[in-house]
Design a protein around this motif. Structure first.
Motif, PDB file in Angstrom:
ATOM      1  N   LEU A 156       1.093  -1.613   0.017  1.00  0.00           N
ATOM      2  CA  LEU A 156      -0.153   0.048  -0.539  1.00  0.00           C
ATOM      3  C   LEU A 156       1.080   0.993  -0.004  1.00  0.00           C
ATOM      4  O   LEU A 156       2.083   1.340   0.614  1.00  0.00           O
ATOM      5  CB  LEU A 156      -0.741  -0.179   1.292  1.00  0.00           C
ATOM      6  CG  LEU A 156      -1.934  -0.647   1.365  1.00  0.00           C
ATOM      7  CD1 LEU A 156      -2.689  -0.647   2.785  1.00  0.00           C
ATOM      8  CD2 LEU A 156      -2.773  -0.624   0.491  1.00  0.00           C
ATOM      9  N   GLU A 157       0.398   2.079  -0.774  1.00  0.00           N
ATOM     10  CA  GLU A 157       0.908   3.360  -0.702  1.00  0.00           C
ATOM     11  C   GLU A 157       0.995   3.759   0.740  1.00  0.00           C
ATOM     12  O   GLU A 157      -0.589   3.204   1.737  1.00  0.00           O
ATOM     13  CB  GLU A 157      -0.455   4.702  -1.406  1.00  0.00           C
ATOM     14  CG  GLU A 157       0.221   4.442  -2.883  1.00  0.00           C
ATOM     15  CD  GLU A 157      -0.589   5.333  -4.024  1.00  0.00           C
ATOM     16  OE1 GLU A 157      -1.249   6.056  -3.295  1.00  0.00           O
ATOM     17  OE2 GLU A 157      -0.339   5.642  -5.455  1.00  0.00           O
ATOM     18  N   ARG A 158       1.626   4.468   1.529  1.00  0.00           N
ATOM     19  CA  ARG A 158       2.089   5.289   2.929  1.00  0.00           C
ATOM     20  C   ARG A 158       2.301   4.126   3.673  1.00  0.00           C
ATOM     21  O   ARG A 158       2.544   4.240   4.919  1.00  0.00           O
ATOM     22  CB  ARG A 158       1.013   6.231   3.053  1.00  0.00           C
ATOM     23  CG  ARG A 158       0.638   6.750   2.128  1.00  0.00           C
ATOM     24  CD  ARG A 158      -0.958   8.040   3.101  1.00  0.00           C
ATOM     25  NE  ARG A 158      -0.758   8.756   4.408  1.00  0.00           N
ATOM     26  CZ  ARG A 158      -0.232  10.381   4.276  1.00  0.00           C
ATOM     27  NH1 ARG A 158       0.176  10.168   2.861  1.00  0.00           N
ATOM     28  NH2 ARG A 158      -0.135  10.419   5.043  1.00  0.00           N
ATOM     29  N   GLY A 159       2.562   3.079   3.309  1.00  0.00           N
ATOM     30  CA  GLY A 159       2.958   1.533   4.023  1.00  0.00           C
ATOM     31  C   GLY A 159       4.286   1.704   4.728  1.00  0.00           C
ATOM     32  O   GLY A 159       4.775   2.237   3.878  1.00  0.00           O
ATOM     33  N   HIS A 189       2.935  -0.499  -5.224  1.00  0.00           N
ATOM     34  CA  HIS A 189       1.718  -0.397  -4.344  1.00  0.00           C
ATOM     35  C   HIS A 189       0.008   0.472  -4.780  1.00  0.00           C
ATOM     36  O   HIS A 189       0.289   0.998  -6.469  1.00  0.00           O
ATOM     37  CB  HIS A 189       2.152   0.968  -3.885  1.00  0.00           C
ATOM     38  CG  HIS A 189       3.824   0.367  -2.939  1.00  0.00           C
ATOM     39  ND1 HIS A 189       4.789   0.664  -3.557  1.00  0.00           N
ATOM     40  CD2 HIS A 189       3.845   0.207  -1.766  1.00  0.00           C
ATOM     41  CE1 HIS A 189       6.082   1.078  -3.160  1.00  0.00           C
ATOM     42  NE2 HIS A 189       5.309  -0.308  -2.309  1.00  0.00           N
ATOM     43  N   SER A 192      -4.092   4.199  -0.658  1.00  0.00           N
ATOM     44  CA  SER A 192      -3.739   4.121   0.904  1.00  0.00           C
ATOM     45  C   SER A 192      -5.789   4.200   0.676  1.00  0.00           C
ATOM     46  O   SER A 192      -6.044   4.999   0.634  1.00  0.00           O
ATOM     47  CB  SER A 192      -3.097   4.618   1.596  1.00  0.00           C
ATOM     48  OG  SER A 192      -3.646   4.743   2.964  1.00  0.00           O
ATOM     49  N   TYR A 194      -7.485   5.344   3.027  1.00  0.00           N
ATOM     50  CA  TYR A 194      -7.630   6.825   3.866  1.00  0.00           C
ATOM     51  C   TYR A 194      -8.733   7.909   4.197  1.00  0.00           C
ATOM     52  O   TYR A 194      -8.482   8.470   3.545  1.00  0.00           O
ATOM     53  CB  TYR A 194      -6.156   7.951   3.898  1.00  0.00           C
ATOM     54  CG  TYR A 194      -5.452   8.453   4.419  1.00  0.00           C
ATOM     55  CD1 TYR A 194      -5.969   8.912   5.359  1.00  0.00           C
ATOM     56  CD2 TYR A 194      -3.963   9.230   3.552  1.00  0.00           C
ATOM     57  CE1 TYR A 194      -4.583  10.309   6.141  1.00  0.00           C
ATOM     58  CE2 TYR A 194      -3.871  10.281   3.763  1.00  0.00           C
ATOM     59  CZ  TYR A 194      -3.958  11.079   5.479  1.00  0.00           C
ATOM     60  OH  TYR A 194      -3.950  12.014   6.277  1.00  0.00           O
ATOM     61  N   SER A 211     -10.577  -0.029  -2.579  1.00  0.00           N
ATOM     62  CA  SER A 211      -9.545  -1.020  -1.877  1.00  0.00           C
ATOM     63  C   SER A 211      -9.551  -2.395  -2.699  1.00  0.00           C
ATOM     64  O   SER A 211      -8.614  -3.191  -3.574  1.00  0.00           O
ATOM     65  CB  SER A 211      -9.238  -0.978  -0.826  1.00  0.00           C
ATOM     66  OG  SER A 211      -8.485   0.168  -0.437  1.00  0.00           O
ATOM     67  N   CYS A 232       0.025  -5.902   4.405  1.00  0.00           N
ATOM     68  CA  CYS A 232      -0.458  -4.310   4.647  1.00  0.00           C
ATOM     69  C   CYS A 232      -0.521  -4.645   6.271  1.00  0.00           C
ATOM     70  O   CYS A 232       0.036  -5.376   6.267  1.00  0.00           O
ATOM     71  CB  CYS A 232      -2.384  -4.523   4.845  1.00  0.00           C
ATOM     72  SG  CYS A 232      -3.128  -5.611   4.793  1.00  0.00           S
ATOM     73  N   GLN A 236      -1.629   1.322   8.953  1.00  0.00           N
ATOM     74  CA  GLN A 236      -0.731   2.103   8.821  1.00  0.00           C
ATOM     75  C   GLN A 236      -0.036   2.856   9.753  1.00  0.00           C
ATOM     76  O   GLN A 236      -0.584   3.525  10.094  1.00  0.00           O
ATOM     77  CB  GLN A 236      -1.239   2.538   7.805  1.00  0.00           C
ATOM     78  CG  GLN A 236      -1.277   1.728   6.813  1.00  0.00           C
ATOM     79  CD  GLN A 236      -1.342   3.212   4.912  1.00  0.00           C
ATOM     80  OE1 GLN A 236      -2.408   2.814   4.283  1.00  0.00           O
ATOM     81  NE2 GLN A 236      -0.459   2.523   4.111  1.00  0.00           N
ATOM     82  N   GLY A 239       3.144   5.567   8.488  1.00  0.00           N
ATOM     83  CA  GLY A 239       2.389   6.650   7.590  1.00  0.00           C
ATOM     84  C   GLY A 239       1.491   7.663   7.227  1.00  0.00           C
ATOM     85  O   GLY A 239       0.894   8.290   6.242  1.00  0.00           O
TER      86      GLY A 239
END
Length: 470
Positions: A156-159, A189, A192, A194, A211, A232, A236, A239
Motif C-alpha cells: 500500500l501507498e503510505r505503508g 503499491h 492507501s 485513508y 480497495s 499490509c 498504517q 504512514g
C-alpha cells in the motif's frame, strides 16, 4: 525544564558524549548533516510512562519509545528473567538442529495466541528482517510448489514494511526509496485506504469496495499467475496512523484468497495489544498466510521479531526439496534464548493485567482525542485502541495542509518536548501517539493536556496564526 531538546551541553555530566555521538554514531532515518548540526538528545532512565534525559528533564512518553515499550519502562521481572537466562545460557544457535527451551516455549506461546492457522514461527531480530524473511520464504514457497512465475509483490501507498534491502521497497515512503534505487520492478503499491483524504466518494463500504477493486485490477494487470503476495498493516503506522474502515482487513483477506495470492499482515506495530485485542487481526477474525511481529513482542527491552507462518506455506516449502537439502535462510541470533525469555515474560505481563489495563484506559485516550479534535489547528483525530493520530491542517473546511516552509513538524516536536511530552511528529503535520498499555487514567489525561498546551503555543505564533487565517 530546558526548552531545547538538544540539551544544554553544560548540564551533561560528560559533555564529550555529544561530540562522540556527532562524530561516530549513525542514527536511523536521520539527515547526517542535520544531525551533526543539531546533536543528540540523550536519554538516561525510564520508569513506567516516564523518561528522564541527561539534562534532568522528566518527560511523558506518549509514543512508547518507537511504538514498542508497550508494558512501560522499568519492569524488574523482565530484567530478572533476562539476567537469569544470561547466567544459565546466554546464547544457543538454532543451526545444526540446536535450540533452547525459551525459544521453544515462546514459539509454542505465539502459536497459541496468534490467529488460528499460524502454526510455525521463524525468529528474527526485529521487524525489518521479519519482513525480509517473509519475502524470502514466499519466493521459496512459490518455487517449491512449482509456480515460479509468481514473483510480483503488492503493498500500500503510505505503508511501512521496514528498511531492509527488499522490505524498504514494499515500504512506500519517499525517504526509504530516495537514492536507494527502490522500489524494485516487482514491487507495486495500491492507494492507501485513508478515509480522511480518500479520493473515493461515499461511506466506509465504498472505501472498502474501492480497495478490493484496486487489488483485483492490479493483479489482473500483472497477471494472476505472476503475483505472489499482498502485504499490509492493519493500521498504517509510519504512514501517519491511517486507520482503514472496519471490515477492510477481512475484505482484503477474502480478495487475496479469491485471487490465489498470499495475504501477509505486518503487525510489527499493531501487535500485542496496541489496538485493543492482542492482535489487530483478531478484531475482524482474520487469519493471514504469514504475519510479521516485533516491537511489542519484547516491549523493546531486547531485540526480537518473528514471522508467523501458516501450515500451507510451511508444508509447501518442506515438500519442495529433498529431506537432505537445507532451506537456506538463517540468522545467527534467530531464537536467541535471552530475547525469547524476555518475550515470554512480556507476554505474561500482558496476560496478567497490562492488556486489560490498555483496553480500559483506551476510553480516556478516545476522550482526549475527541477534545483535541475541536482545536483550530486539528483537521481530524483518528485511532484504535492506544494507537492514534492528530492531523493538523491550515483549513478545517478544505483540509489544506500547512505550507512546508513553516516547518511545523520540527516546531511541533520541540514545543512538545519543552512541555514535557514525547510524540511522533510526522512530516505531513501529523502527531502520532502510541502510549504504553500500562498508562493510568491520570497519565493519559496529562498526555492530552500537554499536547493541548503545545498546540495552543503554536497557535499563538504569528506565522502559524496567519496561515490559519489565510
Amino acid at each position: 525544564m530546558s526548552t531545547n531538546p538538544t540539551l544544554a551541553t553544560g548540564a551533561l555530566p560528560n559533555r564529550s558524549l555529544l561530540d562522540i555521538d556527532r562524530d561516530h554514531l549513525i542514527h536511523p532515518v536521520t539527515s547526517f548533516r542535520g544531525h551533526e548540526a543539531r546533536g543528540a538528545t540523550l536519554l538516561e532512565s525510564g520508569q513506567g510512562m516516564w523518561l528522564t534525559d541527561m539534562a534532568g528533564n522528566r518527560l511523558l512518553d506518549a509514543f512508547a519509545g518507537l511504538w514498542c515499550v508497550n508494558v512501560g519502562y522499568g519492569h524488574e521481572s523482565i530484567v530478572e528473567v533476562a539476567a537469569e537466562q544470561m547466567r544459565r545460557l546466554p546464547y544457543a544457535t538454532g543451526y545444526f538442529h540446536f535450540g533452547s527451551e525459551p525459544a521453544v516455549r515462546l514459539a509454542e506461546k505465539l502459536v497459541e495466541i496468534t490467529p488460528a492457522g499460524l502454526d510455525h514461527v521463524y525468529f528474527t531480530l526485529g521487524g525489518s528482517d521479519a519482513v525480509d524473511s517473509a519475502i524470502r520464504y514466499i519466493t521459496h514457497y512459490w518455487n517449491a510448489v512449482g509456480r515460479p512465475s509468481k514473483k510480483q509483490f503488492i503493498a500500500l501507498e503510505r505503508g511501512y514494511h521496514g528498511s531492509s534491502t527488499t522490505g524498504a521497497g514494499l515500504t512506500a515512503l519517499a525517504n526509504f526509496h530516495r537514492q536507494f534505487d527502490l522500489p524494485r520492478k516487482w514491487q507495486h503499491h495500491l492507494p492507501s485506504p485513508y478515509p480522511y483524504r480518500s479520493e473515493t466518494p461515499g461511506d466506509d463500504a465504498a472505501i472498502i469496495a474501492a480497495s478490493v477493486a484496486q487489488l483485483h485490477a492490479k493483479v489482473e494487470a500483472l497477471g494472476a499467475d505472476n503475483v505472489a503476495a499482498f502485504f499490509c498493516e492493519p493500521i498504517q503506522g509510519s504512514g501517519g496512523v491511517v486507520v482503514p474502515p472496519r471490515g477492510w482487513l477481512k475484505a482484503m483477506r477474502d480478495a487475496c484468497t479469491a485471487l490465489d495470492i498470499l495475504f501477509v499482515t505486518d503487525e510489527v506495530i499493531t501487535g500485542f495489544g496496541r489496538t485493543g485485542p492482542m492482535f489487530a487481526c483478531d478484531d475482524e477474525g482474520v487469519s493471514p498466510d504469514l504475519m510479521t511481529l516485533a516491537k511489542g513482542l519484547t516491549a523493546g527491552y531486547v531485540p526480537m521479531g518473528a514471522v508467523m507462518m501458516s501450515d500451507k506455506v510451511y508444508q509447501g516449502i518442506a515438500d519442495g526439496a529433498a529431506p537432505e537439502l537445507p532451506i537456506g535462510h538463517g540468522m545467527t541470533y534467530s531464537g536467541h534464548p535471552v530475547s525469547a525469555a524476555v518475550g515470554l515474560e512480556v507476554i505474561r505481563l500482558y496476560e496478567n493485567g497490562i492488556l486489560a489495563n490498555g483496553q480500559k484506559v483506551a476510553a480516556r485516550f478516545d476522550a482526549g482525542m475527541a477534545m483535541l479534535a475541536e482545536h483550530p489547528m486539528v483537521g481530524e483525530t483518528r485511532g484504535r485502541g492506544l494507537l492514534g493520530a492528530i492531523e493538523l491542517v491550515a483549513d478545517k473546511a478544505t483540509k489544506a495542509r500547512f505550507d512546508p516552509a513553516l516547518k511545523i513538524p520540527d516546531r511541533l516536536f520541540a514545543a512538545g518536548y519543552a512541555n514535557g511530552v514525547i510524540f511522533r511528529s510526522f512530516p505531513d503535520n501529523i502527531i502520532g501517539l502510541a502510549p504504553a498499555l500500562c498508562a493510568s487514567d491520570a497519565e493519559m489525561d496529562e498526555i492530552f493536556a500537554r499536547i493541548g498546551k503545545t498546540l495552543d503555543g503554536l497557535l499563538d505564533e504569528r506565522d502559524i496564526r496567519a496561515a490559519l487565517a489565510a
